[in-house]
Design an enzyme around this catalytic site. Structure first.
Site: not given
Length: 239
Positions: A58-59
């Site tokens: 995830d970012k």
């Protein structure tokens, strides 16, 4: 807000003729993000167009991410992920005192229309995570999580299901960490809003282990990024 300038070479922590393992910084997408054109894949394809990412983080999640340099090594890694032979260890910071023992979480998950992953016994996909406490603080716990399946947001959703959402993970009920919650004698300045010490999802991909195309074992540990080092230092000092 200062714009991040990413340097692909500085991220590499392991490299051979087939693979590169990087320590992905937080706030950098693995693949193209509609809100930000900078991402791991485009940065590395600017160096060599053959690069492929073998899985995703995830970012806001930092840490170990595997990239393949050619089609053969990508297929070799993909098969290991499919057979669940890749061992990934994550560290997460959660609010409260986690259980004193290692547990196995078997909770089927489904991605809802909003993008949030939810528990769904009937329509969810099998999802298994091993979780154990690694370090206790007064009001927080650093936990170690080993996903045995690779579902979207799996660790985040499983910890939320246990009522231990990851700090900073607002999607799953986590809260930012403020100095006032750590220091009992904290005095807030009048008419000034307190800024959080840590506000992103407190999840780090700590290590990855797999076999190379030539059957040699690759094991790499990735250090915490600066913001996680700082919050751990604060927790050790005040909490």
């Amino acid at each position: 807000m200062k714009k991040n300038v990413w340097n692909a070479d500085e991220m590499i922590v392991y490299e051979d003729e087939n693979y590169a393992i990087i320590n992905k910084p937080p706030y950098l997408s693995t693949l193209e993000d509609r809100n930000d054109q900078s991402n791991v894949l485009s940065l590395f394809r600017a160096i060599d167009s053959n690069y492929q990412v073998c899985h995703r983080l995830d970012k806001e999640t930092s840490g170990a991410l595997l990239l393949a340099k050619n089609d053969e090594s990508y297929r070799h890694a993909a098969l290991q992920f499919q057979e669940r032979d890749v061992e990934k260890i994550y560290h997460a910071l959660v609010k409260g005192r986690f259980l004193n023992e290692a547990i196995q979480v078997d909770v089927p998950l489904r991605t809802s229309g909003s993008g949030k992953v939810v528990f769904d016994k009937r329509r969810g996909k099998e999802a298994t995570t091993l979780i154990r406490p690694k370090q206790f603080f007064r009001d927080y716990t650093l936990v170690e999580a080993k996903p045995l399946t690779g579902r979207t947001h799996q660790i985040r959703a499983h910890l939320s299901y246990l009522d231990f959402p990851i700090c900073g993970d607002t999607m799953y009920g986590g809260e930012a960490i403020f100095l006032s919650s750590l220091k009992k004698d904290f005095k807030k300045k009048q008419h000034e809003e307190e800024r959080p010490l840590f506000s992103r999802v407190g999840l780090h991909s700590y290590s990855i282990k797999l076999t190379n195309v030539n059957k040699n074992i690759i094991l790499k540990i990735c250090d915490y990024p600066k913001d996680m080092h700082i919050i751990m230092k604060k927790l050790n000092k005040f909490n």
